[in-house]
Design an enzyme around this catalytic site. Structure first.
Site, PDB file in Angstrom:
ATOM      1  CD  GLN A  98      48.647   1.157   0.489  1.00 13.71           C
ATOM      2  OE1 GLN A  98      49.272   1.269  -0.304  1.00 13.71           O
ATOM      3  NE2 GLN A  98      48.943   0.598   2.017  1.00 13.71           N
ATOM      4  CB  ALA A 101      42.017  -6.198  -4.696  1.00 15.02           C
ATOM      5  CE1 TYR A 137      37.624 -10.812  -7.625  1.00 16.00           C
ATOM      6  CE2 TYR A 137      36.684 -12.048  -5.924  1.00 16.00           C
ATOM      7  CZ  TYR A 137      37.563 -11.646  -6.728  1.00 16.00           C
ATOM      8  OH  TYR A 137      38.850 -11.901  -6.323  1.00 16.00           O
TER       9      TYR A 137
END
Length: 163
Positions: A98, A101, A137
């Site tokens: 969603q 993060a 990342y």
């Protein structure tokens, strides 16, 4: 509804948080408050309406050697290079997929930018625990270390541009 990130305090309910990675779940329950109290790290949590933690990240100060840093990151920097470590970042399984993060990384970046106005910081560093985390990342702007692909960094300048 999930709250915006706020500093961890004793009123937050740390269980039954479950992101799917035992070591990260356990760190929240067993270490986060101790580290908050001693100043070893600062943890920021997002909660539901009942104060249950649904997502969190932690920040700590550190330094990295120039030989472990990507070229742009180490350019014109002392050895070691001052950084902020994004020590933990996790989202409860109920909120996976969603964008939480990504929002936590943005919030962490804003905090690092704010701190950098007071103390010297080159950027933010994270140690990815899995290939999936490393790929995440990299998608949000971190660059892998030439010595360790699971250690990723983003410069302060890139943080400013991305937030």
């Amino acid at each position: 509804m999930i709250s915006t990130p706020e500093p961890l305090h004793a009123g937050h309910i740390l269980t039954p948080f479950c992101c799917g990675v035992d070591s990260i779940d356990n760190w929240l329950e067993q270490r986060a408050m101790k580290n908050q109290t001693t100043g070893a790290s600062r943890t920021f949590v997002c909660c539901g309406s009942d104060s249950n933690v649904l997502a969190y990240y932690s920040l700590a100060s550190s330094a990295v050697t120039t030989n472990t840093s990507p070229g742009r990151f180490r350019r014109n920097m002392p050895d070691p290079i001052p950084v902020v470590v994004l020590g933990r970042l996790a989202v409860d399984k109920s909120l996976h997929g969603q964008g939480v993060a990504r929002a936590l990384v943005r919030d962490a970046g804003l905090r690092v930018i704010q701190v950098a106005e007071t103390i010297g910081i080159r950027g933010m560093l994270v140690h990815a625990l899995s290939d999936e985390a490393r790929e995440f990342y990299q998608r949000v702007g971190f660059v892998p270390s030439p010595m360790d692909p699971m250690m990723l960094m983003v410069t302060l300048g890139d943080l400013v541009e991305s937030v």
